[in-house]
Design an enzyme around this catalytic site. Structure first.
Site, PDB file in Angstrom:
ATOM      1  N   LYS A  22     -44.295 -12.696 -38.630  1.00  0.00           N
ATOM      2  CA  LYS A  22     -44.920 -13.460 -37.480  1.00  0.00           C
ATOM      3  C   LYS A  22     -44.903 -14.867 -37.327  1.00  0.00           C
ATOM      4  CE  LYS A  22     -48.260  -9.795 -36.398  1.00  0.00           C
ATOM      5  NZ  LYS A  22     -49.676  -9.057 -36.325  1.00  0.00           N
ATOM      6  N   LYS A  79     -38.726   0.678 -30.928  1.00  0.00           N
ATOM      7  CA  LYS A  79     -40.046   1.132 -30.638  1.00  0.00           C
ATOM      8  C   LYS A  79     -40.812   0.624 -29.711  1.00  0.00           C
ATOM      9  CE  LYS A  79     -43.791  -1.242 -32.608  1.00  0.00           C
ATOM     10  NZ  LYS A  79     -45.108  -1.290 -33.401  1.00  0.00           N
ATOM     11  N   LYS A 111     -45.586  -3.613 -26.368  1.00  0.00           N
ATOM     12  CA  LYS A 111     -45.987  -4.425 -25.609  1.00  0.00           C
ATOM     13  C   LYS A 111     -45.229  -5.771 -25.408  1.00  0.00           C
ATOM     14  CE  LYS A 111     -49.289  -5.072 -22.269  1.00  0.00           C
ATOM     15  NZ  LYS A 111     -49.182  -4.133 -21.466  1.00  0.00           N
TER      16      LYS A 111
END
Ligand code: ADP
Ligand code: NA
Length: 330
Positions: free
Chosen positions: A114, A197, A200
């Site tokens: 991240k 996958k 969002k």
């Protein structure tokens, strides 16, 4: 404790949950509330590890809670609350920060992934220590099992290490929790890109099924899902990822086995599967939206439910924290 205690949380970062959130996590929470003493929370403290607009955060937190209720979490059967309503999370989080080695925290691959996307000046220290807040989330409730996706396994290992470390250094205090890894087969893929996958942040609008969109909009997405150039409906995750994804979604919503479905679609083409799936989804999502709306249209009732949840959660969390404070010399 007469039943196993489970705990899980979901971030309020998106207004609407998507189908992957529901089938991969929330639906299993609903199942687990029956046989377990289940604690579920909307983790708004975790959400602010990245920038949030205050009004959006407040709205998304409420929408998330309403959707959890709409999906079937029953405040009579589980404890549903908002993380920031229970100050013990931040309090135990600090203590756990002080028990965690810097190098140990730095080995968390989720952080590396991240933060690499954000650059170090835009990455908060909160994002670095969020796995440690997660540890506090879990240990506060003496959870036996934590239903999470595979990507959280490393954080669960750290949770177990820290629980054992505290228990050894001071006195037996925390239950050492076990991961309850949610089934890989529950992984829902992007409808337009079945190699990824559904997500969002990463999916294109057409690849992402938002639970709060007009059902007609989602039906159209199912009908234009990317499959392959073959026509036979069969299950093959490698060669027919798109069709297999649709079969998994159908199976999850209809309760029929994949084998039964393959039989059912014998001699029919992909269009038949897509049309049926669009209908099934609409049948499920319509009452889901109606239930969710009742909570969004009655803010006082939502507040009441969440206040009861916070009170039940605090009863457990404050007892754990009092023991911890005593053990460490406060
Ligand atoms: P996103 O990846 O869209 O940002 P989150 O990371 O907030 O979603 O995930 C919330 C929960 O939903 C997690 O428990 C995660 O495992 C689950 N989840 C997210 N996407 C999927 C998916 N495509 N299939 C199955 N489960 C998913
Ligand atoms: Na994510």
């Amino acid at each position: 404790k007469d039943r196993p205690r489970v705990l899980s949380g979901i971030q309020p970062t998106s207004g609407s949950f998507h189908l992957g959130n529901y089938l991969g996590a929330v639906r299993q929470w609903v199942d687990l509330q029956e046989a377990n003493d289940a604690f579920y929370m909307v983790v708004d403290l975790h959400a602010i590890t990245v920038d949030q607009d205050p009004e959006t955060l407040r709205q998304n937190t409420r929408i998330s809670a309403a959707q959890l209720l709409g999906a079937g979490l029953d405040p009579e059967r589980c404890t549903l609350f908002i993380q920031s309503h229970v100050p013990e999370h931040a309090q135990l989080g600090w203590i756990m920060n002080c028990l965690t080695g810097f190098g140990e925290a730095a080995r968390m691959t989720q952080f590396k992934d991240k933060s690499a996307k954000q650059g170090s000046d835009r990455t908060s220290v909160g994002l670095f220590t969020y796995p440690i807040l997660q540890i506090a989330d879990i240990l506060l409730y003496q959870a036996d099992a934590v239903p999470v996706g595979e990507d959280q396994r490393q954080h669960l290992e750290l949770t177990r290490d820290l629980a054992e470390r505290f228990n050894t250094r001071y006195a037996p205090t925390f239950t050492v929790p076990n991961p309850y890894i949610l089934k890989e087969t529950a992984k829902i893929l992007d409808l337009q890109d079945p190699s990824a996958k559904m997500s969002k942040s990463a999916s294109s609008p057409k690849g992402l099924v938002n639970l709060l969109d007009e059902p007609k909009v989602s039906a159209k997405k199912f009908k234009s899902a990317v499959t392959d150039t073959d026509t036979v409906v069969s299950y093959d995750e490698e060669k027919k990822a798109g069709v297999s994804n649709l079969l998994r979604i159908h199976s999850a919503l209809s309760g029929q086995s994949i084998e039964k479905l393959v039989e059912h679609f014998e001699g029919k083409m992909y269009g038949a599967l897509k049309t049926e799936l669009a209908e099934l989804f609409t049948e499920w999502v319509t009452p889901f939206q109606a239930r969710t709306r009742t909570y969004l249209e009655d803010p006082a009732e939502l507040d009441r439910v969440l206040a009861i949840g916070a009170e039940k959660a605090r009863a457990v969390a404050s007892e754990t924290l009092a023991t911890v404070y005593d053990r460490i010399g406060f």
